[in-house]
Write an enzyme that holds these catalytic residues in place. Structure first.
Site, short mmCIF file in Angstrom:
data_model
loop_
_atom_site.label_atom_id
_atom_site.label_comp_id
_atom_site.label_asym_id
_atom_site.label_seq_id
_atom_site.Cartn_x
_atom_site.Cartn_y
_atom_site.Cartn_z
N ASP A 93 37.83 44.67 43.73
CA ASP A 93 38.33 44.53 45.10
C ASP A 93 39.60 43.67 45.17
OD1 ASP A 93 37.26 41.98 44.68
OD2 ASP A 93 35.91 42.04 46.41
N GLU A 94 39.97 43.03 44.06
CA GLU A 94 41.17 42.20 44.07
C GLU A 94 42.44 43.01 44.25
OE1 GLU A 94 41.37 38.86 41.35
OE2 GLU A 94 39.25 39.13 40.88
N TYR A 108 46.77 40.29 37.08
CA TYR A 108 45.54 41.06 36.84
C TYR A 108 45.33 42.10 37.91
CZ TYR A 108 40.60 42.15 37.37
OH TYR A 108 39.41 42.81 37.58
#
Length: 353
Positions: A136-137, A161
């Site tokens: 979900d990042e 990331y």
């Protein structure tokens, strides 16, 4: 024999939980491909080694020749791609490794998968799935009053990331839209549970609290995460592969939003209760606030309504009981943690997720 599932990155935290579930519950043949990087835990699959339904290959998903040979040898009915660099702090220190693995290697895997899929007969092509496991990042950060992320939330990654995972999600989508490859993408909230590499928040804090070491917490510690037990996530992934529609995206969340500082305090209370309090005082006295990391997202949360509706999935673990069992597991895994610390990693970095 039923055609196997090919799992990439299967010696990682979530991948190994998925494989254990596939072998235990579904008795589905599994081929595990993992390059055995620093965070791999082959011990998490110790019981699988003697299972006739399990096969392992040490290989990098970006090695096209190796992946071509593995696909030709095992003829999988699906690929579930967990292979990724995942730790935000490491991505800040060394972003290019994340771009190489999460973008470049994923693209090369997609190229080989497409060639393999095109060689299947019509029935096998229709049944095949390429399932890409993401985070979900990729959606960025939520404000305190914002609704949780959904599958329709625009991408707005804030760390190297997250950006690299966002790029890989887009590649998977493009392979479906352009070439017709039957793909699935799933985005999950923060996982916790047994066998997580001890650079992440929960295992790091358990290990440090048990050792009586300082507990470094970024900033004010009020960053909020939605915690999902890894076994619940593995169940959701299995349902997505079984019931998901090609081209669709499914979000998994634990419906358990907790601030990082409250997670650390809860760990301290549990370690105090299980090991006894320190003579110097409760383990919360070990909490040390340190400078926040660059670009630290304030809040994540995922709305799993679509997965619940379309896949029939719901998390089974309440965070309080799941955390209690997780603390028990890590306190009993002292030998494993000691080996990790001695051989591969100094338990000093943070893991706020």
């Amino acid at each position: 024999m039923t055609a196997p599932i090919l799992v990439t990155g299967g010696c990682g935290f979530i991948g190994s939980a998925y494989i254990r579930r596939a072998l235990r519950s579904a008795r589905r043949p599994v081929v595990n491909v993992d390059k055995l990087g620093y965070a791999a835990n082959p011990e998490a699959l110790e019981d699988a080694r003697t299972d006739p339904l399990y096969a392992f290959h040490k290989a990098d998903i970006g090695e096209r020749g190796a992946m071509r040979d593995i696909l030709a040898r095992h003829k999988p009915a699906a690929i579930v791609n967990f292979a990724a660099e995942t730790h935000v702090d490491r991505s800040i220190d060394g972003p290019l490794a994340f771009v190489e693995t999460n973008v470049g290697a994923t693209a090369r895997l997609l190229v080989e998968t497409l060639d393999y899929w095109r060689g299947l007969d019509a029935a096998a092509q229709a049944a095949f799935r390429f399932h890409h496991v993401s985070t979900d990042e990729v959606f960025g950060a939520l404000g305190p009053d914002d609704p949780p992320f959904t599958e329709a939330t625009p991408y707005a990654p804030n760390s190297p990331y997250a950006a690299s995972k966002a790029a890989s999600d887009h590649l998977v989508r493009a392979w479906h839209a352009t070439y017709g490859l039957p793909t699935l993408v799933t985005n999950c909230s923060n996982n916790y549970g047994p066998w997580q590499f001890p650079e992440k928040l929960i295992p790091l804090m358990i290990a440090k609290a048990a050792a009586g070491e300082a507990l470094p917490v970024y900033g004010d510690g009020r960053q909020v995460r939605d915690w999902l037990h890894v076994d619940d996530h593995a169940h959701g992934l299995a349902l997505a592969l079984e019931r998901g529609r090609p081209g669709e995206v499914y979000a998994f969340g634990g419906d358990a939003e907790v601030a990082n500082i409250d997670v650390v305090r809860a760990i301290c209370a549990r370690v105090d209760a299980k090991l006894g309090p320190r003579a110097e005082g409760p383990r919360t006295d070990l909490i040390a606030h340190v400078a926040d990391r660059p670009g630290h997202d304030r809040r994540y949360a995922s709305d799993a309504a679509k997965a619940q509706r379309a896949l029939g999935w719901r998390p089974a673990h309440a965070f309080a009981t799941g955390l209690d069992a997780t603390v028990d597991w890590y306190l009993a895994a002292g030998d494993w943690l000691a080996r990790i610390k001695a051989e591969r990693y100094a338990l000093g970095r943070l893991g706020a997720g």
